[in-house]
Design an enzyme around this catalytic site. Sequence first.
Site, PDB file in Angstrom:
ATOM      1  N   ARG A  74       0.282  -5.472  -0.411  1.00 54.07           N
ATOM      2  CA  ARG A  74       0.734  -6.838  -0.690  1.00 54.07           C
ATOM      3  C   ARG A  74      -0.399  -7.799  -0.996  1.00 54.07           C
ATOM      4  O   ARG A  74      -0.327  -8.568  -1.972  1.00 54.07           O
ATOM      5  CB  ARG A  74       1.481  -7.405   0.528  1.00 54.07           C
ATOM      6  CG  ARG A  74       2.935  -7.128   0.561  1.00 54.07           C
ATOM      7  CD  ARG A  74       3.391  -7.045   1.998  1.00 54.07           C
ATOM      8  NE  ARG A  74       2.868  -5.810   2.554  1.00 54.07           N
ATOM      9  CZ  ARG A  74       3.516  -4.649   2.495  1.00 54.07           C
ATOM     10  NH1 ARG A  74       4.712  -4.590   2.002  1.00 54.07           N
ATOM     11  NH2 ARG A  74       2.972  -3.536   2.961  1.00 54.07           N
ATOM     12  N   THR A  75      -1.428  -7.798  -0.164  1.00 57.17           N
ATOM     13  CA  THR A  75      -2.499  -8.781  -0.357  1.00 57.17           C
ATOM     14  C   THR A  75      -3.177  -8.531  -1.700  1.00 57.17           C
ATOM     15  O   THR A  75      -3.418  -9.456  -2.474  1.00 57.17           O
ATOM     16  CB  THR A  75      -3.501  -8.698   0.809  1.00 57.17           C
ATOM     17  OG1 THR A  75      -2.769  -8.813   2.029  1.00 57.17           O
ATOM     18  CG2 THR A  75      -4.520  -9.809   0.735  1.00 57.17           C
ATOM     19  N   LYS A 103     -25.592   4.603  -2.985  1.00 54.07           N
ATOM     20  CA  LYS A 103     -26.993   4.930  -3.310  1.00 54.07           C
ATOM     21  C   LYS A 103     -27.945   4.178  -2.391  1.00 54.07           C
ATOM     22  O   LYS A 103     -29.149   4.182  -2.586  1.00 54.07           O
ATOM     23  CB  LYS A 103     -27.297   4.533  -4.752  1.00 54.07           C
ATOM     24  CG  LYS A 103     -26.500   5.270  -5.806  1.00 54.07           C
ATOM     25  CD  LYS A 103     -26.995   4.812  -7.186  1.00 54.07           C
ATOM     26  CE  LYS A 103     -26.036   5.231  -8.268  1.00 54.07           C
ATOM     27  NZ  LYS A 103     -26.293   4.490  -9.526  1.00 54.07           N
ATOM     28  N   ARG A 124     -11.665  -7.678   1.111  1.00 61.04           N
ATOM     29  CA  ARG A 124     -11.106  -7.169   2.363  1.00 61.04           C
ATOM     30  C   ARG A 124     -12.036  -6.074   2.876  1.00 61.04           C
ATOM     31  O   ARG A 124     -12.453  -5.211   2.105  1.00 61.04           O
ATOM     32  CB  ARG A 124      -9.705  -6.606   2.126  1.00 61.04           C
ATOM     33  CG  ARG A 124      -9.197  -5.805   3.302  1.00 61.04           C
ATOM     34  CD  ARG A 124      -7.756  -5.399   3.159  1.00 61.04           C
ATOM     35  NE  ARG A 124      -6.856  -6.532   3.380  1.00 61.04           N
ATOM     36  CZ  ARG A 124      -5.553  -6.397   3.648  1.00 61.04           C
ATOM     37  NH1 ARG A 124      -4.998  -5.211   3.729  1.00 61.04           N
ATOM     38  NH2 ARG A 124      -4.803  -7.460   3.844  1.00 61.04           N
ATOM     39  N   HIS A 157      -7.405 -13.124   8.902  1.00 59.82           N
ATOM     40  CA  HIS A 157      -6.723 -12.909   7.625  1.00 59.82           C
ATOM     41  C   HIS A 157      -6.202 -14.290   7.183  1.00 59.82           C
ATOM     42  O   HIS A 157      -5.003 -14.565   7.222  1.00 59.82           O
ATOM     43  CB  HIS A 157      -5.580 -11.921   7.846  1.00 59.82           C
ATOM     44  CG  HIS A 157      -4.990 -11.335   6.606  1.00 59.82           C
ATOM     45  ND1 HIS A 157      -5.260 -11.816   5.336  1.00 59.82           N
ATOM     46  CD2 HIS A 157      -4.125 -10.296   6.432  1.00 59.82           C
ATOM     47  CE1 HIS A 157      -4.584 -11.084   4.449  1.00 59.82           C
ATOM     48  NE2 HIS A 157      -3.895 -10.167   5.090  1.00 59.82           N
TER      49      HIS A 157
HETATM   50  C1  NCD Z   1      -1.396  -7.218   7.366  1.00 60.81           C
HETATM   51  C2  NCD Z   1      -2.862  -6.870   7.428  1.00 60.81           C
HETATM   52  O1  NCD Z   1      -3.405  -6.189   6.545  1.00 60.81           O
HETATM   53  O2  NCD Z   1      -3.489  -7.332   8.375  1.00 60.81           O
HETATM   54  N1  NCD Z   1      -0.795  -6.892   6.157  1.00 60.81           N
HETATM   55  C3  NCD Z   1      -0.869  -7.768   5.116  1.00 60.81           C
HETATM   56  O3  NCD Z   1      -1.942  -8.187   4.709  1.00 60.81           O
HETATM   57  N2  NCD Z   1       0.287  -8.189   4.601  1.00 60.81           N
HETATM   58  C4  NCD Z   1      -0.633  -6.748   8.534  1.00 60.81           C
HETATM   59  C5  NCD Z   1      -0.690  -5.305   8.955  1.00 60.81           C
HETATM   60  O4  NCD Z   1      -1.325  -4.473   8.297  1.00 60.81           O
HETATM   61  O5  NCD Z   1      -0.072  -5.018   9.967  1.00 60.81           O
END
Ligand code: NCD
Length: 352
Positions: A74-75, A103, A124, A157
């Site tokens: 999703r993100t 490397k 991320r 997040h």
């Molecule tokens: C969440 C995450 O990655 O922290 N998911 C997301 O970004 N929608 C929640 C999760 O993984 O439980």
Amino acid sequence: MRKAVFEKSEQTADNTALFHVIDPRAFKRQLLDELCDLATRVRTIAKHSAGARFLQDMLPHRRAMLYFTQPSTRTFLSFNNACHILGMRTSEIRDRSISSEVKGESFEDAIRTFSSYVDVIIMRSREPGRAAQAAQLMDTIARPIPIINAGSGRDQHPTQALLDIYTLDRSFSGRGGIDGKVIGMMGDLKRGRTVRSLCYLMRNYVSMRLVFIAPSHFAMQDDIKMYLREQGIPFSETERLEDVLPELDALYVTRMQSEWDSPNESRDIDFTPFGVGVKELGILKPEGIIMHPLPRGDEIDPSVDSDPRAMYWRQERNGMWMRAAIFLKIFQLEKSIQQLDPEDFSIQITGA
Ligand code: NCD
């Protein structure tokens, strides 16, 4: 140290300007309200083909990099599509093993290299603090670009918390907004970064209250509880959902974050009391909502999906509009959207 970073570069003297998005504590109410309003304007404009073309013309001269070395559906997709809605091109690295980091290139050199080609990095990482580190680096180089934290380990997040605020705000729009509401957070609160970030944003709302519902081993961590106490945000903790469910305006459910397990850490913990099914729907207020950042495990029965109070599918779509709003703020294009009447585009279409 960290505080200094977000005060210097995330929010400037203009109370609502945005550059890096690293720590939810940098977000003030005025900015949150503005982002929610912008997200709604963008989604309304995007409904019409003339509006969609207008949005495509917002950022065609900008490029974004999605640097996701931890799994994401999703993100990643909502950021990618938010970029495309605004006409921004994207490039991506989703596997560190195909970048020069294998490397022996340092993290700093890798980020600096990415920044040579693009205008924003959305990242991320499995490690906490990586995005903050990248933002710190940017503040020392000649051509700094914004860094957006799309999930940093078990820690934070922030953009999920922003889309969660947007979802709460929309859901409670006819009922005085988020102020005064009781919000339950349930599941693995110890290792869930989404609830940790959402707690930070709660200081922007008045007379609201939090209820944490978790097995004791996965209770909310002390750093967040200390923050809530400092900010004067009341909260309570329980292991029994049925005791608190009738008083909740929103129940934010999370999954067991078993990818962080030390050997057998969650094996003997019964997670079934921390789920939602038909029985719980019968106890939830008629206007209460159920949220989940997704992906889900067994904690929300699929039969709940068709209940109008199930908000998680709308929540994930809200993420795309909120992320588009974030880009507009970062690149200081919000005024060109705010000056428009979103319905102008429907008039153009009807008149065509
Ligand atoms: C969440 C995450 O990655 O922290 N998911 C997301 O970004 N929608 C929640 C999760 O993984 O439980």
